[in-house]
Design an enzyme around this catalytic site. Structure first.
Site, PDB file in Angstrom:
ATOM      1  N   CYS A 117       0.815  -1.223   0.000  1.00 37.28           N
ATOM      2  CA  CYS A 117       0.000   0.000   0.000  1.00 37.28           C
ATOM      3  C   CYS A 117       0.849   1.273   0.000  1.00 37.28           C
ATOM      4  CB  CYS A 117      -0.938   0.006   1.201  1.00 37.28           C
ATOM      5  SG  CYS A 117      -2.104  -1.356   1.141  1.00 37.28           S
ATOM      6  N   HIS A 256      -3.607   7.097   2.366  1.00 31.22           N
ATOM      7  CA  HIS A 256      -3.959   5.774   1.836  1.00 31.22           C
ATOM      8  C   HIS A 256      -5.354   5.418   2.356  1.00 31.22           C
ATOM      9  CE1 HIS A 256      -3.954   1.615   0.870  1.00 31.22           C
ATOM     10  NE2 HIS A 256      -3.835   1.212   2.127  1.00 31.22           N
ATOM     11  N   ASN A 286     -10.150  -0.434  -0.643  1.00 27.11           N
ATOM     12  CA  ASN A 286      -8.689  -0.333  -0.582  1.00 27.11           C
ATOM     13  C   ASN A 286      -8.100  -0.913  -1.869  1.00 27.11           C
ATOM     14  OD1 ASN A 286      -5.970  -0.543  -0.066  1.00 27.11           O
ATOM     15  ND2 ASN A 286      -6.192  -1.502   1.949  1.00 27.11           N
TER      16      ASN A 286
HETATM   17  O1  UT7 Z   1      -3.914  -1.252   3.454  1.00 25.45           O
HETATM   18  C1  UT7 Z   1      -3.249  -1.499   4.649  1.00 25.45           C
HETATM   19  C2  UT7 Z   1      -3.626  -2.726   5.211  1.00 25.45           C
HETATM   20  N1  UT7 Z   1      -4.917  -2.896   5.774  1.00 25.45           N
HETATM   21  C3  UT7 Z   1      -5.450  -2.154   6.711  1.00 25.45           C
HETATM   22  O2  UT7 Z   1      -5.004  -1.103   7.081  1.00 25.45           O
HETATM   23  C4  UT7 Z   1      -6.661  -2.717   7.400  1.00 25.45           C
HETATM   24  C5  UT7 Z   1      -6.511  -2.660   8.897  1.00 25.45           C
HETATM   25  N2  UT7 Z   1      -7.568  -3.310   9.641  1.00 25.45           N
HETATM   26  C6  UT7 Z   1      -8.877  -2.957   9.556  1.00 25.45           C
HETATM   27  O3  UT7 Z   1      -9.270  -2.127   8.774  1.00 25.45           O
HETATM   28  C7  UT7 Z   1      -9.828  -3.592  10.532  1.00 25.45           C
HETATM   29  O4  UT7 Z   1      -9.103  -4.291  11.519  1.00 25.45           O
HETATM   30  C8  UT7 Z   1     -10.858  -4.556   9.883  1.00 25.45           C
HETATM   31  C9  UT7 Z   1     -11.858  -3.757   9.058  1.00 25.45           C
HETATM   32  C10 UT7 Z   1     -10.156  -5.579   9.035  1.00 25.45           C
HETATM   33  C11 UT7 Z   1     -11.640  -5.281  10.990  1.00 25.45           C
HETATM   34  O5  UT7 Z   1     -12.263  -4.326  11.828  1.00 25.45           O
HETATM   35  P1  UT7 Z   1     -12.137  -4.439  13.400  1.00 25.45           P
HETATM   36  O6  UT7 Z   1     -12.915  -3.342  13.988  1.00 25.45           O
HETATM   37  O7  UT7 Z   1     -10.667  -4.522  13.764  1.00 25.45           O
HETATM   38  O8  UT7 Z   1     -12.906  -5.775  13.679  1.00 25.45           O
HETATM   39  P2  UT7 Z   1     -12.363  -7.084  14.428  1.00 25.45           P
HETATM   40  O9  UT7 Z   1     -11.380  -7.801  13.565  1.00 25.45           O
HETATM   41  O10 UT7 Z   1     -11.972  -6.707  15.817  1.00 25.45           O
HETATM   42  O11 UT7 Z   1     -13.690  -7.911  14.494  1.00 25.45           O
HETATM   43  C12 UT7 Z   1     -14.791  -7.493  15.313  1.00 25.45           C
HETATM   44  C13 UT7 Z   1     -15.910  -8.502  15.136  1.00 25.45           C
HETATM   45  C14 UT7 Z   1     -15.414  -9.938  15.294  1.00 25.45           C
HETATM   46  O12 UT7 Z   1     -16.446 -10.673  15.920  1.00 25.45           O
HETATM   47  P3  UT7 Z   1     -16.381 -10.971  17.497  1.00 25.45           P
HETATM   48  O13 UT7 Z   1     -15.108 -11.749  17.712  1.00 25.45           O
HETATM   49  O14 UT7 Z   1     -16.371  -9.639  18.179  1.00 25.45           O
HETATM   50  O15 UT7 Z   1     -17.621 -11.769  17.727  1.00 25.45           O
HETATM   51  C15 UT7 Z   1     -15.247 -10.419  13.874  1.00 25.45           C
HETATM   52  O16 UT7 Z   1     -15.395 -11.807  13.755  1.00 25.45           O
HETATM   53  O17 UT7 Z   1     -16.440  -8.411  13.802  1.00 25.45           O
HETATM   54  C16 UT7 Z   1     -16.373  -9.693  13.192  1.00 25.45           C
HETATM   55  N3  UT7 Z   1     -16.135  -9.491  11.741  1.00 25.45           N
HETATM   56  C17 UT7 Z   1     -17.128  -9.248  10.883  1.00 25.45           C
HETATM   57  N4  UT7 Z   1     -18.458  -9.167  11.044  1.00 25.45           N
HETATM   58  C18 UT7 Z   1     -19.203  -8.903   9.946  1.00 25.45           C
HETATM   59  C19 UT7 Z   1     -14.955  -9.461  11.081  1.00 25.45           C
HETATM   60  N5  UT7 Z   1     -15.173  -9.222   9.786  1.00 25.45           N
HETATM   61  C20 UT7 Z   1     -16.504  -9.094   9.638  1.00 25.45           C
HETATM   62  C21 UT7 Z   1     -17.335  -8.828   8.526  1.00 25.45           C
HETATM   63  N6  UT7 Z   1     -18.671  -8.736   8.725  1.00 25.45           N
HETATM   64  N7  UT7 Z   1     -16.840  -8.638   7.291  1.00 25.45           N
END
Ligand code: UT7
Length: 329
Positions: A117, A256, A286
């Site tokens: 990225c 980004h 992204n």
């Molecule tokens: O380009 C550079 C590289 N990438 C990035 O910069 C991305 C960086 N990371 C992120 O943007 C975020 O961490 C994500 C969008 C990937 C995830 O968001 P988050 O707020 O960190 O969510 P999380 O991983 O803590 O998940 C929270 C909950 C989990 O459920 P539980 O364990 O709380 O029951 C996940 O299983 O949300 C769940 N979850 C989803 N639910 C619905 C994870 N993905 C999804 C989804 N839809 N797509």
């Protein structure tokens, strides 16, 4: 004699594929919801390169053709093309020569640069050095990624985030405007948190790993999220301090586009009001190396000569960086 010792962005081009993948479609593919995706990422839809006969080189060539058509530059005048991508057409050979061929750049040499990225910022730095050295007068820098080709559409942690696209800028010498400074960093300890495990020299393709879907992108979202905010805040603070710029001196921030919550947090840390921060993640998701040039393409009408722009990125590697640019040519 005027000292043309800076590299200015003198033209911008872009391309996104026509096919739209929106959140409603993703709801049918994985266990997710429009509400979750919008609240957690800010993304409504992304573009997908749906034609299986097309690849990253086609999107990059379209972005170059768009730039050449809008600026009236003759393709034969381009001397060098740097293609930032994590999704080359093939592992071997490089994609940049294919882009030169498809865009009719008969006199250009070119190479690929992989910094995920942050690739566009890294490539911009290399391209500006080629201009500053006096070695070249017209250098194209492209960020292009076909993320849909390496994303697992059964993995809700990643498939909701990424899209396809390409953006291109032309660098030319300038006395008054252009790229003033860069801070670029890497932290290889972060390599495991966002990567494709298989297909490189460490773990060549094997039928078992294919079954295990290890040839797709995997990410520890939380770790990347935290590091992205800290990394981009750090390099933006460092570059503004080094150039004695206060938040009010910056006209536009071009971050980004990985997650609207990351963008909001970085802006907040920098005390930068969001009306100065360019955001198009809602439409494209992204697009990895393409996010910053696609923002420049989308919002170029807003930039006036002399405007001070702060560019920043964070990605796999980890790689991250910032650049301070005075718009105009
Ligand atoms: O380009 C550079 C590289 N990438 C990035 O910069 C991305 C960086 N990371 C992120 O943007 C975020 O961490 C994500 C969008 C990937 C995830 O968001 P988050 O707020 O960190 O969510 P999380 O991983 O803590 O998940 C929270 C909950 C989990 O459920 P539980 O364990 O709380 O029951 C996940 O299983 O949300 C769940 N979850 C989803 N639910 C619905 C994870 N993905 C999804 C989804 N839809 N797509």
């Amino acid at each position: 004699m005027t000292n043309l010792n800076k590299a200015a962005i003198t033209a911008v081009g872009g391309y996104v594929p026509e096919t739209i993948l929106d959140n409603a479609q993703l709801e049918k593919m994985v266990d997710t919801s429009n509400e979750w995706i919008v609240a957690r990422t800010g993304i409504n839809e992304r573009r997908i390169l749906s034609n299986p006969e097309k690849a990253t080189s086609d999107m990059a060539a379209e972005a170059v053709k768009n730039l050449l058509a809008s600026s009236g530059i003759n393709p034969a005048e381009i001397e060098c093309l740097i293609l930032a991508t994590s999704t080359p057409d093939k592992l071997l050979a490089p994609t940049a020569p294919v882009v030169c061929d498809k865009a009719g750049l008969t006199n250009a040499w070119g190479f690929d640069l992989n910094a995920a990225c942050s690739g566009f910022l890294y490539a911009l730095s290399v391209g500006s050095s080629l201009i500053e050295s006096g070695r070249h007068k017209k250098v194209l820098v492209i960020g292009a990624d076909a993320m849909s080709r390496i994303v697992d559409y059964t993995d809700r942690n990643t498939c909701i985030l990424f899209g396809d696209g390409a953006g291109a800028v032309l660098l030319e010498p300038s006395a008054d405007y252009g790229l003033q400074d860069f801070i670029l960093k890497t932290d290889g300890a972060g390599s495991e948190f966002l990567s494709i495990a298989v297909g490189g020299s460490l773990n060549p393709f094997h039928e078992d790993t294919l079954q295990e879907r290890q040839h797709f992108v995997r990410q520890d979202g939380k770790t990347v999220f935290k590091n992205a905010i800290a990394g981009m805040t750090g390099v933006c603070t460092e570059i503004t301090d080094r150039n004695t710029l206060a938040a009010e001196d910056i006209d536009w921030v071009i971050p980004h586009q990985a997650n609207i919550r990351i963008i909001n947090a970085v802006a907040d840390n920098l005390k930068m009001p969001m009306d100065k921060v360019k955001v198009n993640i809602q439409r494209y998701g992204n697009t990895t190396a393409a996010t910053i040039p696609l923002c420049l393409w989308d919002f170029q009408a807003d930039f006036k000569p002399g405007d001070k722009l702060l560019l920043t990125a964070f990605g796999a590697g980890f790689t991250f960086g910032s650049s301070y640019l005075v718009w105009g040519n």
